[in-house]
Design an enzyme around this catalytic site. Sequence first.
Site, mmCIF file in Angstrom:
data_model
loop_
_atom_site.group_PDB
_atom_site.id
_atom_site.type_symbol
_atom_site.label_atom_id
_atom_site.label_comp_id
_atom_site.label_asym_id
_atom_site.label_seq_id
_atom_site.Cartn_x
_atom_site.Cartn_y
_atom_site.Cartn_z
ATOM 1 N N VAL A 10 90.059 -2.450 2.139
ATOM 2 C CA VAL A 10 88.800 -2.953 1.487
ATOM 3 C C VAL A 10 88.919 -4.466 1.243
ATOM 4 O O VAL A 10 89.903 -4.723 0.275
ATOM 5 C CB VAL A 10 88.478 -1.995 0.280
ATOM 6 C CG1 VAL A 10 87.154 -2.259 -0.129
ATOM 7 C CG2 VAL A 10 88.627 -0.418 0.812
ATOM 8 N N CYS A 11 87.788 -5.235 1.651
ATOM 9 C CA CYS A 11 87.821 -6.523 1.130
ATOM 10 C C CYS A 11 88.889 -7.221 1.313
ATOM 11 O O CYS A 11 89.483 -7.349 2.647
ATOM 12 C CB CYS A 11 87.536 -6.544 -0.352
ATOM 13 S SG CYS A 11 86.708 -8.064 -0.876
ATOM 14 N N THR A 12 89.616 -7.972 0.190
ATOM 15 C CA THR A 12 90.711 -8.901 0.489
ATOM 16 C C THR A 12 91.860 -8.257 0.642
ATOM 17 O O THR A 12 93.122 -8.597 0.951
ATOM 18 C CB THR A 12 90.978 -9.676 -0.725
ATOM 19 O OG1 THR A 12 90.763 -9.124 -1.937
ATOM 20 C CG2 THR A 12 89.860 -10.923 -0.597
ATOM 21 N N THR A 72 87.001 -9.013 6.462
ATOM 22 C CA THR A 72 87.295 -8.914 5.092
ATOM 23 C C THR A 72 85.984 -9.452 4.521
ATOM 24 O O THR A 72 84.789 -9.783 5.022
ATOM 25 C CB THR A 72 88.438 -9.724 4.886
ATOM 26 O OG1 THR A 72 88.641 -9.827 3.421
ATOM 27 C CG2 THR A 72 88.138 -11.239 5.593
ATOM 28 N N ALA A 88 84.374 -4.961 4.808
ATOM 29 C CA ALA A 88 83.794 -6.278 4.147
ATOM 30 C C ALA A 88 84.003 -6.133 2.922
ATOM 31 O O ALA A 88 85.256 -5.579 2.085
ATOM 32 C CB ALA A 88 82.594 -6.827 4.741
#
Length: 334
Positions: free
Chosen positions: A124-126, A144, A177
């Site tokens: 998830v994300c970074t 990301t 993202a």
Amino acid sequence: MPKPPRSTPTGRTGAVRVVELLAYPGVQLLDVTGPLQVFASANDLVAEAGGTAPYQLRVVAKGGQGATTSSGLGIATAPLPRSSAALDTLIVAGGPGVEAALSDPEIVDWVRRRAARARRVASVCTGAFLLAESHVLDGRRAATHWSVCKDLARRFPAVHVETDPIFVRDGTVWTSAGVTSGIDLALALVEEDLGRTVALAVARYLVVFLKRPGGQAQFSAALSLQSAEDQFGALHDWINAHLAGDISLPVLARQAGMSERSFSRHYLEATGLTPGRAVERLRVEQARRLLSESRLPVKRISQRCGFGSEETMRRSFLRVLAATPQDYRVRFGR
């Protein structure tokens, strides 16, 4: 809700899938709790329908003494499991603390070994940076947060970074993202495991889209333009007041008091977009407002926003929002 199937996609009747979410100091709270709630809600809904809860959920961290999230809220965690322990899905959360996690060889090695054990891996994300550092993303497509896509691509050239999708699936590896997209990703994982009926029931319970329209570009574009307000704020105001007119590069350069070459270079540096793409997104933004707030025909809206034709506006909507103007009005119109 209809009873879910008793057999899993892998044919393991009644099997319970172990899902581990990796946390660490400075993790983004919603990166952990968003996906966790999706799986927990799936458990509740399946149990209510008379089935066996399909997921065993674990939030794990180095040391197992809990983790303080970037918002300051502490979460309880279990220790990092042995690499040989049973596992179905590994999810790596993101957050400001990811840089410290990247520099910890024990965490990076654990992710590498645990990913090799899992049936599927997600971030998830970074959290994608931890998967990349562990070489899980080598040769794969990945997503990301829009603000760090360039950084991920620069630091890990073996990863094929995609800037727009809410989430990307490449084989058994899933990446999403920013922040709330972890919910979208978890819903997709539930749909893969238990079918659309269960995933849709979870989405309805959480009051979210099962598959939200558009990509993250629709959010990042406006923010990119806002970041350049000091330099080009007056120009953006002028563009918004003249959307139906000629907003070609020569006109914009003249309005900004620069040569075309100088204007193009400075504008791209300030916003991350070419002037043409910025104008397109401003036109799409205005068209979105008119589609949701008025009853004007699509043809009139396309003319008022400077697209010239319905077909041109349709192509721009698909490029920017991954949805047609008609679909957008159905979803968001009054």
